[in-house]
Design a protein around this motif. Structure first.
Motif, mmCIF file in Angstrom:
data_model
loop_
_atom_site.group_PDB
_atom_site.id
_atom_site.type_symbol
_atom_site.label_atom_id
_atom_site.label_comp_id
_atom_site.label_asym_id
_atom_site.label_seq_id
_atom_site.Cartn_x
_atom_site.Cartn_y
_atom_site.Cartn_z
ATOM 1 N N VAL A 1 -11.866 2.117 -1.094
ATOM 2 C CA VAL A 1 -12.540 2.463 -2.338
ATOM 3 C C VAL A 1 -14.043 2.411 -2.117
ATOM 4 O O VAL A 1 -14.585 1.399 -1.665
ATOM 5 C CB VAL A 1 -12.127 1.501 -3.468
ATOM 6 C CG1 VAL A 1 -12.879 1.833 -4.750
ATOM 7 C CG2 VAL A 1 -10.632 1.555 -3.701
ATOM 8 N N SER B 1 -11.164 7.007 -3.737
ATOM 9 C CA SER B 1 -10.118 6.040 -3.424
ATOM 10 C C SER B 1 -8.992 6.737 -2.678
ATOM 11 O O SER B 1 -8.678 7.901 -2.961
ATOM 12 C CB SER B 1 -9.585 5.399 -4.703
ATOM 13 O OG SER B 1 -8.454 4.597 -4.450
ATOM 14 N N GLU C 1 -9.868 -0.001 -8.394
ATOM 15 C CA GLU C 1 -8.682 0.291 -7.585
ATOM 16 C C GLU C 1 -7.527 0.739 -8.483
ATOM 17 O O GLU C 1 -7.220 0.112 -9.502
ATOM 18 C CB GLU C 1 -8.276 -0.947 -6.784
ATOM 19 C CG GLU C 1 -7.130 -0.678 -5.813
ATOM 20 C CD GLU C 1 -6.843 -1.861 -4.916
ATOM 21 O OE1 GLU C 1 -5.874 -1.787 -4.143
ATOM 22 O OE2 GLU C 1 -7.588 -2.856 -4.995
#
Length: 666
Positions: free
Chosen positions: A64, A123, A173
């Protein structure tokens, strides 16, 4: 004589109408052939291949990352929400249609409010590109996302998602939540939260051939990681199928208002050969204006772990002062017991060839408990009316500063010899500190942003943020590339966060031909009076509401009139005064609110021990709820008093401890 002169004119009108209809039929036939040739590659597009390509591109990210970037590009049907932990806004997904091709996004943007910066998050594990999805915050602070739609570039084929995701706002996340039994794929639905549950309702499924609107209800247990689909008895009332409605959290469940759908209706199809009237089945747009309360009762503490909650739909009466005319796309966001709505569009279907639309830029507040709409208007900042008190309190400080300045001038006079030298001393000019360059202020307006519908709204720290939105003019659809901010407490203007010019509409060749022919037809229509064939958009008024005889927590809107005073004999809570902010209100009434908290604790459980800080926090929460609940009425009183020349109201009882020349009241 008049009748004889009218017959040739009527025949000429009929001839023009017949020629016009024949011309349009020829254009439709040509357009169909051109579109079939242009869209021949649409059927060859495999959406699974496109999604697999996106997955491969996403897998290249190893972790990320978050980087500084420009504001998001223009897009519609995205989602934006305030971060639960800090002053941030999170924006995800959306689509952009330029008249020829549709582009879908899966970008996650973060707007840092204090720094006025945009960050882009990448991500290796994030939802695929989509629009029309829904997300909501949970009581634990996580953000849950479900569904959405994706299409081929020319929108020939559609795909609806049924995946479920959780986003950690702090780490950025994504986590996909796998479940065996969950809601079917959809878009246009809405989500909210209640205690440990995520509530999902409605939406639609588009298969290119038909659109199916949904009315199923789903609850996700965030503690047991289980989806529930409560089944109601057949005779139980529940909302009709719909999408694009508003759903807000409530202490006892959730509140649903409005929405949009298309329902089957019968339309005239001309006359048959035998002279009878023919009819055909069509889909008419329907704007819902009903209100429903979803009561959720949690299982008892001794129930099994997987016991679902008990739910019940209760129909409320139509809200007082509902938007008139009815409008679709008036997005709402929840804020302090209110639904804040902006914009919307009202369509009047003239004929099969076109639609006349009216767009709005109204800012409304729907008080949920009172079931009443209020108009929010911008107000120019007013001058503070406490200069006399400030002058009295700062007199000593100013005298000290004047004395210091006099001593400096005397010292300089002894050295230089004249007062002119004091004013023109080069050393003194060089000793003056340089003023640091200030950051340019963002422009602020005192009128609402351009009318639009389906704008994305979010509230963070009592500030309303308006992102994007759509506006239509003729056959063209414009997506706004901008974001605005409005202070809901002050309503002292609209601040521009960023604004970019609209991109050009990429119309295809046959679309431009159609627009040219439409202009030509319009000139012909000026001479031909075909009568008014406008059919108003269907609106759904509330049917006879059910009587709620138990656990009534919502006020009957019929008992609330525009002339009803704010303070009532049955309500003993302190009320805000005009021109009084939240801090001043709590400072004046903190003792009363703390007494109410103590009385409630004594009636409940006398053994509960709370610190003074905790008591003050509970008292402030109640005062804040009351301040926002009365905000619209207080604002109206302030406007009336300002129009009468009253800029402030001071209670004599509050000035007993103020010394000065103010004598007793005569």
């Amino acid at each position: 004589m008049g009748k004889k002169d009218k017959k040739p004119k009527t025949a000429e009108q009929k001839a023009r109408v017949a020629a016009k209809q024949e011309k349009k039929a020829t254009q439709k036939q040509k357009k169909g052939k051109t579109k079939a040739a242009a869209d021949s590659d649409v059927e060859d597009v495999d959406l699974d291949d496109i999604r697999a390509e996106y997955e491969q591109q996403q897998a290249q990210f190893l972790k990320v990352t978050e980087s500084l970037c420009e504001p998001p590009s223009a897009r519609s049907s995205a989602t934006i929400i305030g971060s639960p932990s800090c002053k941030e806004l999170l924006l995800f997904g959306g689509e952009y249609f330029n008249g020829a091709l549709a582009t879908f996004y899966n970008d996650l943007f973060v707007y840092l409010i204090d720094k006025d910066e945009w960050r882009k998050v990448t991500s290796p594990n994030s939802p695929l590109p989509r629009s029309g999805h829904a997300w909501t915050r949970s009581t634990a602070g996580d953000i849950y996302l479900f569904g959405g739609e994706f299409s081929s570039p020319k929108q020939g084929t559609f795909y609806h998602y049924n995946d479920f995701w959780k986003l950690d706002p702090s780490s950025r996340e994504w986590t996909r939540i796998e479940s065996k039994k969950g809601p079917p794929a959809r878009s246009g639905h809405r989500m909210t939260f209640f205690k440990g549950y995520i509530v999902l309702f409605g939406g639609f499924q588009d298969t290119s051939q038909q659109t199916k609107y949904l009315q199923d209800l789903w609850l996700y247990d965030t503690h047991n990681f289980t989806w529930y689909n409560p089944l109601l008895p057949p005779a139980t009332q529940k909302p009709d199928p719909r999408s694009s409605f508003s759903m807000h959290p409530h202490d006892a469940g959730a509140i649903l208002y409005g929405g949009y759908s298309r329902v089957k209706a019968t339309a005239n199809a001309g006359k048959t050969k035998g002279g009878g009237q023919a009819s055909r089945s069509v889909l008419k747009p329907l704007v819902h204006q009903d209100t429903w309360f979803l009561r959720i009762t949690q299982p008892s503490t001794d129930a099994p772990a997987n016991t679902p909650p008990t739910i019940r739909w209760e129909r409320r009466k139509k809200p007082v002062n509902s938007p008139n005319p009815s409008r679709a796309g008036a997005t709402q966001v929840y804020h302090k017991g209110r639904g804040i709505a902006f914009g919307g569009v009202h369509d009047v279907e003239e004929s099969e060839e076109g639609m006349d639309s009216e767009f709005f830029d109204n800012l409304l507040a729907w008080n949920i408990d009172r079931n009443r709409f209020f108009q929010l208007t911008l107000r120019r900042p007013r001058a503070m009316a406490k200069r006399q008190v400030d002058d009295r309190s700062n007199r000593k400080g100013r005298g000290k500063l004047d004395e210091e300045e006099l001593l400096r001038n005397l010292a300089t006079l002894e050295v230089k010899g004249t007062l002119d030298a004091v004013e023109t001393s080069p050393k003194q000019i060089q000793a003056e500190p340089e003023v640091a360059p200030t950051k340019p202020m963002k422009s602020s307006l005192f009128n609402m942003p351009h009318p639009r519908f389906n704008a994305q709204l979010a509230v963070e720290d009592d500030i309303l943020y308006i992102f994007g939105g759509t506006f239509e003019q003729g056959d063209r659809e414009y997506t706004f590339d901008e974001m605005w901010a409005i202070d809901l407490g002050k309503l002292d203007g609209v601040q521009e966060i960023y604004k970019r010019e609209l991109d050009n509409w990429q119309a295809s060749e046959h679309d431009s031909d159609d627009s040219a022919s439409d202009d030509e037809d319009q000139s012909e229509d000026d001479d031909v009076d075909e009568g008014n064939t406008g059919v108003p958009l269907l609106t759904l008024d509330s049917e006879s509401p059910t009587d709620i005889k138990e656990a009534v927590m919502l006020e009957d809107p019929e008992n609330v009139s525009g002339d009803t005073p704010i303070a009532t004999a049955t309500d003993t809570r302190p009320y805000p005064r005009p021109f009084e902010n939240l801090r001043e209100f709590f400072s004046r009434t903190s003792t009363a609110w703390q007494d109410r908290v103590l009385d409630k604790m004594r009636k409940g459980d006398p053994s509960i021990n709370r610190s003074i800080k905790e008591l003050r926090k509970l008292a402030f929460d109640q005062a804040e709820t009351m301040w926002w609940d009365c905000r619209e009425e207080i604002t109206a009183l302030e406007d009336e008093q300002e129009a009468a020349g009253i800029s402030d109201i001071v209670s004599i009882s509050d000035r007993n401890n103020v010394s000065g020349a103010v004598g007793r009241r005569r």
